[in-house]
Every structure is written in C-alpha cells, then in structure tokens.
Design an enzyme around this catalytic site. Structure first.
Site, PDB file in Angstrom:
ATOM      1  N   LYS B  79     -35.901  44.487   3.946  1.00  0.00           N
ATOM      2  CA  LYS B  79     -35.436  44.774   2.588  1.00  0.00           C
ATOM      3  C   LYS B  79     -34.424  45.920   2.631  1.00  0.00           C
ATOM      4  CE  LYS B  79     -37.672  45.611  -1.949  1.00  0.00           C
ATOM      5  NZ  LYS B  79     -38.994  45.771  -2.612  1.00  0.00           N
ATOM      6  N   SER B 154     -39.801  42.801  -6.509  1.00  0.00           N
ATOM      7  CA  SER B 154     -38.439  43.118  -6.157  1.00  0.00           C
ATOM      8  C   SER B 154     -38.024  42.632  -4.758  1.00  0.00           C
ATOM      9  CB  SER B 154     -38.236  44.634  -6.231  1.00  0.00           C
ATOM     10  OG  SER B 154     -39.037  45.283  -5.257  1.00  0.00           O
ATOM     11  N   SER B 178     -44.344  44.060  -5.644  1.00  0.00           N
ATOM     12  CA  SER B 178     -43.036  43.606  -5.143  1.00  0.00           C
ATOM     13  C   SER B 178     -43.053  42.831  -3.834  1.00  0.00           C
ATOM     14  CB  SER B 178     -42.089  44.799  -5.009  1.00  0.00           C
ATOM     15  OG  SER B 178     -41.608  45.164  -6.270  1.00  0.00           O
TER      16      SER B 178
END
Lengths: 477, 490
Positions: B79, B154, B178
């Site tokens: 990420k 996310s 997330s």
C-alpha cells in the site's frame, strides 16, 4: 500609589544527554545546520519516537533535587501548533501527568529566607531554530536543536522582587549543574526563562492581570525585563488603563518589551495523549536508586564546609554556588589538606584571574590538584607566597605541575641561612649611609635592606628569615 | 503455465526448486501488470527497474543459500502509505507529490530481507480515509468482480492487486477495517493483526493508536507466512509488543472451538445475501465440529462515533506536518507563512481528509475535549471490556465484515455518514486492538464476493488462522477468480 509585584517563572533547561529525546542524533551545540538530524527529529512521514531513558533519569534526578514528588505513572502529550521550527507541527510534551510535581527551592535574599514552590517539572522536546537571512529576505530553518531534551520547571507565583527571581535562578542553575543534568549555558540557550508578572496596589488582595515575558536569556536581562515590565504595568494603571493579559517579547538591547499575542488570540494547543509513546511507569526502586546516586547538593555542601572547615559563610556561598569552584576546592583540598588556604586562593587569585581574563568558571583550565601542590610548596617553604602567586598566574592559563615548573625554573627558596647571612652582610657593608640612618633611629630603613637583600636573592628567600637576619645583623653593629 | 495463478507459497516453491528464476517470475508479473492494471488501477507506482534489480540480488542469495524463506523471490506490492526508500510514497494524496523517503518501513524491510520482490505501490483512499478507494488523488481503483464496483478501502489497491493476480500477496493497513472490508469486497483473504504485532515504523500515520499493517493474499497459508515474516518487536516503534515474530501451525481441525455470534451484528441494515452467506459459513463450521453460540454485545452500538472521534483527533495532529514547506506539494504563490500553510493544505488535501481534520481539530479544541475525546476514550475502554468478557467464553467471534457487498462507484462518496456506517462491523476491533481475519464465504445474487470476519482475543492469530484454514479446506470460495479484462499483448 505603592504597588506589589507578583511573579512566577517557567524555566526551560536543555538536558546534557549525548543523544536527543526521541532519536539517536547528537545534541551537540553548534554543528553545521541540519547535520544532527534524522527522519525522527525532522518529523518525516512515518517516523516514530523512541524515548531516551536518560531523559527520564535526569528528570527524576532534578525532581528529587528540588524536593518534588515523582509521578509514578507519567505520560507524554502532544501540543499542536503550526510553526516552521516545529517539523511535526506538534511538540511532544507533558500536560496531564508531568513527571515531577509539588517541589520547592529555598532561597535567601538580604538575609531573609524564603521557599519558592515548584508546581511541576515536565519533559519535552526542543524546537529547531529559524534564522532570517536579510540579504536574501528569506527565513532558513536549522533542525539541529529539534528533539534536544528539555525540562520545563514551572514555579508557583511566589516571587515578589527581581532579587528573589535572580536568587532562585542562581540556585536552580547551580543545582542543575551539580546533579549533572544540564550545563545551563544561557548564552547558548540551554537555560531560558519566561517570567509571568503582575502588579497590584498595596492593600488589594487579588492579583493583578499578568503578562508573560518571553525571550530572556541572561540574569541581567531578566532583572532588566522585570523592572521594565513592572514599571510599564504601573504606568498603565496609574494612567487609568488596564493591563491586558498577553505574551510580550523583551528586547534587551532596546530595553523595551513588545506585545506578541493577547489572550483573545491565544493559541488552542489541542493537547491530547501522545499515541506513539507508551506511558512510563517509575518504580520505587528506580527513584531510590537515583536518590542514592545524587551527589551532595549545594545546601548540604555549604553546611558541611562551614561546620567542618570553619570557613566564612560568604566564601562558602560563592564556592558552593558553582560546581566548577567546588571541583577546584575539593580537588586542591585533597592534595594539601588546607581548607582555609584553598578557600583564600579561590576567593582571591582564582576569581581575580578568571575575571581579568574573562574566563567562565567552567572553562578554567588548571587542574585543581596543581593548586593543592602549590599550597603544599608554600607550606614546606619551597617557595614563598610571592613566587607562588607568579607561578599560579602562569599555571592558570597553562596548567602545569608546579613542582616541576619550580624545579625547571630554579625558583626554590634559598633556605640556607648562611647564604642569606652573607648576602645581608654584603648589603650592610655596601650601604653605610643607610646603616647610619638606621642607627639614627629610622626604622623605615629596615625595609630598604630587606628589599636589597631580596633583590640579590632573586626573591627566592623566605621574607621572615631575611627580616630576622637583617635585624640581628643591624643590632650587632 | 500461467504463473499469475499460483499462490505465493506455490511460486516460492518453484523458485526454490529452480523451476523458474526470480527474474522470470518478476518479468512475468510486470508484464501482467502492464496488461491488466489499465483496467483496474491498483498501482500508483510500478517499480520496474528496481524490481528487476532486486530479483537479480534475491536470486544470488537464493543460489548461495543465504535466503531460505518460502517467500524468497516472490513478487509482491505494498500500500502506498508505507515508506520505501527512494521510491515515491504518496498515501494517494496530492500533498505528497514527489515525496521519496530516505528510509523504508520496517514491515517492508522485513519482507525484502526475506526475499520479497517489490513490484510497486498500491492505490488507496487518501491517507487511508475512506472505504471505497475513491478518495485517492490518483483516481479510483476498480473491483474486478463487477462492472463499475468499488473494491472497498482504504486498502483497495492491495485487494485488487491480489484479486486480479497482479501480485502474489500485498500489504495493507487497517485503522477501522481498511484491510478487512476490501478483502470482503474482492473475495480474498487478509488479517488485521493485534495492535503492536507489526511495526508501524514507516507507515504514514492516520490514527496512530488504531493503525496496523497486515497481509492480504489468496489463501490462509500465504497470509500466515507473510505475517510470520513481518511480525515481531521493532525497537523503532515504542508501541510494538516485545514479542518474537508469530509462528503458525495450520491444521484442519475446529472440533470443540467455541465461536460466538453477536446478535447485534445481524440486525437492521445488513444486506440479506450477506447475512445468509455469513450464517451459512457459521453452519459450515458447526458441521465441522465447532460450537456456535449467539450472544449479546450491546456496547457495539457506540463503536462508530467513538472510532470517528479518536481516529479524526489523531489524524488532525498526524497530518499537520504536511504544510508544503519541507516536502511534497507547495502552493506556487503565497503572501506570507499563514497563506502558505492555508493554500498548500487546502489545495493538497482532498475533501474527505479535510473533513476528518476538521472533525479532529474540533473534538480536541478547548472546551470540547472532555465532551468528545475524553468520553470517546472512556467508551473505548468499555468496548474493550465487552470483548474481554466475550473471549472468556469464545475462541472467536464470527460476523459479517461489511453490511453489503461491493457498492457502485460514487454511491457513498456523496454521503459520508452512510459511508461511516458501513464500518459498523470493523471499527470496534481496532478500538479494542484485537486481531481480526477475513475469508471469502460466498457470493451475493450479483455474483459479488462476501467475506466472513473472525475476531479473536489479543495475540490469538494462530487460533484465527486455524479456524480460517480449516474453513478453506472444506470450501472453495477462496479459489474463485473474477474474469479479467486484459489488454492483448502488443
């Protein structure tokens, strides 16, 4: 109208740890800009703080030395505000559970003793430094100081005069130096004081509106800032105005203060517990260990010097007021065992030479044991006092072993009475006129003989011996 | 052989057995990204040259025997809120334009030490604020399971990179769901470990007391292997636990495992298909020998407001450092310092981030602190206690991951409150600092995946992995792959 003044102090003291509070960067003063930095102290994204345990140890030390209660469960909080010298836009500090609370420091002004209460001491990180470049018309940031550990020592509003403030700061500085937590160099900003000050007419009970004076970095400047602000507030009141609660910046060169921000514009720091650090639990054993490791504090030392060595209070006050003078006193004493003599040398020659050469006490070069040796040499009559003073003056700047120096330069006293006698005889013989004057009853002339003899002996004789032999020889005539 | 179909451990085995070189598998993965990602936009940055160079170095170490990890040589991606030395790290925000850190996040560093080859940085909601990956400055990532569907967030890029088989495994971060919610939306497996298990060093903070990095992959074995590599104490993170890295011992056996189902999680607002699939999974586990029991956890009602107060408060402080002065985006014209701050931050942050900074600044401001932030901390403690009580009885808590399957693009973006309510099953886990795992458990009537959430007490990752592993041995939901749109080779 007569006015009373009330003051409280917030003292920021840089701790003399080798590394910063949350990273392993050096705390050394004066490096090239932005060379003592890493991602942690410059608050780069993703970096995290790790507490330097030495900072906690130093805070506990300071707390014990100032009679505080140590908070056994203590935490850090974030103080949020935007400024370019603060790269994370928050300062890691302590609001809710400061490490030390409820202490006091005892001071004495003009013979009156007083206890100044300490509200709290908390640990925090220092910010960077902004340097304005007038040529380029821009501001540059140096993050070297960012993350240098600080203690903020907050007093209660217990001060009523500038003298009390100075006495407190002098005492605090000497304690901090004694326990080895800070070098307290005001000129380098490692000790800084903010003064909260208010005035009120005599007879009024409640305190007046206070202002906070920032940016004061010498004892003299503090005295001037206090006097300046006290007078300004009195003028405001006497002119029928009201003092506004605000922060003011003291400009010591101009001798005036400027308003920085008023209470209405006061920043909301949005304090909250720092989630990147875990709470610190301080055990009784830890506190006990620190207590036992503390050196003798100024107060205790002073009492002991007076009781043990019978030194005058005035001298002891000055010597114990500085850990550097104490180092000289104790180092020299260990070698010679003559407390009174060492004290006299410090109060006389050491302080005279330090002042004449503008040397700070901490920068005095000579090794204390060399002063001790010098005193032993006087006692053993290897040299006389005048020679000793001359040797010391050289030693003060060059620091050498006085025994060796005296030997190398042939400064030993002539302790051979025969040698002195023959010099005396030759001087008497060469000065019949003076002898006649002496015989005529002028005792003054004896000094002339002594001077002549010492000159011939190159100052290396014991004046008492010379005196005695001259008297004997003259009386024989 | 289509290499992309392999699991991480299968790929690692081929590399170890010299059936394929690290360079070959890395090149194949990069080619696959160029063909696939135009349609899904999982990557913000592809590290083409770096990956090939890394592949070569890893190969050498495998050959001389210094690298023996089962993941050695296996391409992966992380990420974009994890710092990677010399590689663009943006948190999908304009404000970090051009930011290349000079340090690498501990979790990523550990993977690289184990021989992981970094393919690139994955898209996300800006600063991990959002649950659709639509708040990214670089545009949304698309869910491969349906036309015009969000991948969740996310960590949407991390989920899609695995679901589209562009990376063998990925790292995500989970502050309020997330990792788990995108796993559920994209039909993959992932875990949010116990707070303090994986170092947060180098993770761009959203809410420091809740953030946790975790692995996302094709099955439990892969995820367990990755977690064993990235977990363990890090002296650079004071909140990381003083534990050794986790070791897993996977066995297909749930006999006698006590699993609780909180009744409150199956009430109003839960999509009927999701409810049915999750309860099917409970039945499946029961049939395998687990003991399933319903129980009440009324405190969960307060989880969402509590979460948003704490997370936004910390975010408002954590994101203050992005001021346009030291790195990243700086407004081109400004009057003075305040103007520089205002413009850089106004132009550099997106809507959702600004909204949360405002909420956070508000709940921390003097006069409101006690009413909001302090109260939220108290409720957080209450929620933690209720979990503690539940785990006196149960080995795990079974629940849905999200109230729905993948939403249509744009559906929630205009209605933040609706989006926040979507976090209902995930945020309480972060408030209590617990480990929580998601595995695919079926599909809704639109063919969109549903994820089963299993939550355990602190440091019970091994128990959760074992339940999830057993479930995957008896089901095939985790083996299903979406039909991908790929560009033809030029």
């Amino acid at each position: 109208m007569e006015f009373l003044t009330t003051m409280g102090l917030e003292v920021h003291c840089e701790l003399s740890t080798k590394t910063k509070i949350f990273c392993s960067c050096s705390t050394e003063f004066g490096g090239e800009p932005n060379t003592h930095v890493c991602e942690v102290c410059t608050g780069m994204p993703g970096s995290l703080p790790v507490l330097n345990e030495q900072v906690v140890e130093y805070a506990i030390r300071t707390g014990i030395a100032t009679n505080c209660t140590i908070t056994k469960y203590t935490k850090f909080d974030r103080k949020n505000y935007f400024y370019p010298d603060l790269p994370k836009a928050y300062q890691v500090s302590q609001l809710y559970l400061p490490i030390c609370q409820n202490g006091h420091i005892d001071i004495e002004v003009n013979g009156v003793k007083k206890s100044i209460r300490i509200k709290e001491i908390h640990m925090e990180e220092d910010a960077g430094k902004l340097i304005h470049d007038p040529w380029e018309d821009c501001t540059l940031v140096d993050y070297n100081r960012c993350g240098v550990p600080l203690l903020e020592i907050v007093s209660e509003p217990d001060f009523e005069s500038g003298e009390e403030v100075i006495a407190y700061l002098t005492k605090l500085k000497s304690i901090l130096q004694y326990i080895g937590v800070s070098d307290c160099k005001m000129e380098q900003g490692s000790l800084r004081a903010d003064v909260n000050i208010s005035v009120r007419p005599v007879g009024q009970k409640e305190l007046g509106t206070r202002t906070e004076m920032k940016n004061i970095n010498s004892f003299k400047a503090i005295a001037r800032a206090i006097e300046g602000e006290r007078q300004r507030q009195i003028d405001v009141i006497e002119d029928g105005g009201k003092v506004i609660q605000e922060t003011r910046r003291w400009d010591d060169t101009k001798g005036i203060s400027y308003a920085m921000r008023s209470k209405e514009n006061a920043q909301d720091y949005r304090y909250f517990p720092e989630p990147d650090l875990v709470p610190i639990e301080i055990s009784d054993e830890w506190i006990e260990r620190v207590k036992n490791s503390l050196p003798e504090l100024p107060e205790e030392k002073k009492a002991r010097y007076i009781a043990e060595y019978g030194l005058p209070e005035y001298d002891v006050d000055i010597i114990t007021g500085s850990k550097y003078l104490v180092r000289i006193f104790e180092g020299a004493l260990e070698v010679c065992g003559e407390a009174k003599e060492v004290s006299n040398w410090i109060m006389g020659e050491v302080l005279r030479l330090a002042s004449e050469t503008s040397t700070d006490e901490e920068n005095i070069k000579f090794a204390p044991e060399n002063l001790g040796k010098l005193i032993v040499l006087i006692k053993k009559k290897v040299i006389n006092r005048n020679t000793a003073k001359e040797v010391f003056e050289k030693m003060f700047s060059e620091n050498f072993d006085p025994e060796q120096y005296i030997k190398d330069n042939g400064l030993e006293m002539v302790n051979d009475d025969g040698a002195v006698l023959s010099v005396v005889k030759s001087v008497i013989e060469a000065n019949p006129k003076a002898v006649a004057e002496y015989k005529g009853g002028s005792a003054k002339v004896k000094g002339f003989f002594v001077g002549q003899c010492m000159k011939q002996l190159k100052g290396k004789a014991d004046p008492a011996t010379v005196n005695k032999i001259i008297a004997e020889e003259l009386d024989k005539l | 052989m289509d290499l992309s179909k392999l699991t991480a451990l299968e790929a690692g085995k081929l590399i170890k057995n010299k059936e394929i070189s690290v360079a070959e598998i890395t090149k194949a993965a990069l080619d696959n990204i160029y063909k696939t990602d135009k349609n899904y936009k999982a990557f913000v940055t592809v590290c083409h040259d770096e990956a090939l160079k890394q592949a070569e170095e890893v190969q050498k170490k495998i050959d001389d025997g210094t690298l023996t990890s089962p993941l050695a040589g296996v391409p992966m991606a992380v990420k974009d809120n994890m710092c990677t030395k010399g590689i663009l790290t943006t948190a999908s925000s304009k404000i970090l334009t051009g930011f290349k850190p000079f340090y690498t996040a501990t979790a990523v560093e550990k993977l690289e030490k184990a021989g992981g080859v970094l393919l690139g940085k994955l898209n996300m909601d800006e600063f991990a604020m959002g649950s659709t990956t639509e708040t990214s400055y670089y545009g949304p990532t698309l869910n491969p399971w349906g036309e015009n569907r969000v991948p969740g967030g996310s960590s949407g890029g991390s989920a899609v990179a695995v679901a589209t088989e562009q990376a063998y495994y990925t790292l995500g971060s989970d502050t309020g769901g997330s990792i788990r919610q995108p796993c559920s939306f994209c039909g993959i497996t992932g875990i949010k470990p116990t707070y303090g298990t994986v170092s947060r060093y180098g993770l761009l903070a959203y809410a420091s007391s809740l953030d946790q990095i975790g692995p996302m992959g094709k099955n439990v074995e892969d995820v367990a292997e990755v977690l064993s590599v990235i977990s363990g104490h890090d002296p650079k993170d004071s909140t990381s636990f003083n534990n050794e890295s986790l070791k897993f011992n996977l066995e297909n056996n749930v006999k006698g495992r006590k699993i609780g189902i909180p009744v409150e999680y199956f009430g109003k607002g839960l999509d009927a298909d999701v409810k049915a699939r999750v309860l099917d999974a409970a039945k499946k586990l029961e049939s395998m020998g687990a003991v399933i029991e319903e129980f009440n956890m009324p405190e969960l009602e307060y989880a969402i407001p509590t979460y948003y107060i704490i997370a936004c408060a910390e975010a408002s402080s954590n994101l203050s450092r992005y001021d346009g002065v030291k790195y990243g985006y700086c407004t081109p014209e400004f009057e003075d310092l305040t103007d520089l701050y205002c413009k850089s931050r106004s132009e550099g942050f997106g809507m959702e981030v600004k909204r949360r900074i405002m909420i956070g600044a508000f709940v921390l401001s003097s006069g409101y602190y006690d009413a909001y932030y302090k109260k939220a901390l108290q409720v957080k403690a209450v929620i933690k206690n209720s979990f503690d009580r539940a785990f006196e009885k149960y080995d795990a808590i079974l629940s849905p991951t999200a109230p729905t399957t993948a939403l249509k693009m744009g559906e929630n973006l205009s209605d933040p409150l609706k989006m926040y309510l979507g976090d209902i099953y995930t945020v309480s886990v972060n408030l209590a600092g617990l480990p929580s795992m998601v595995v695919p458990c079926g599909f809704d009537s639109n063919g969109l995946p549903v994820g089963l959430q299993l939550t355990g007490k602190a440091f019970s990752e091994n128990t959760l992995m074992n339940i999830a592993y057993s479930y995957q041995q008896e089901t095939d939901f985790h083996l299903k792959r979406p039909v991908l749109k790929k560009e033809m080779e030029a």
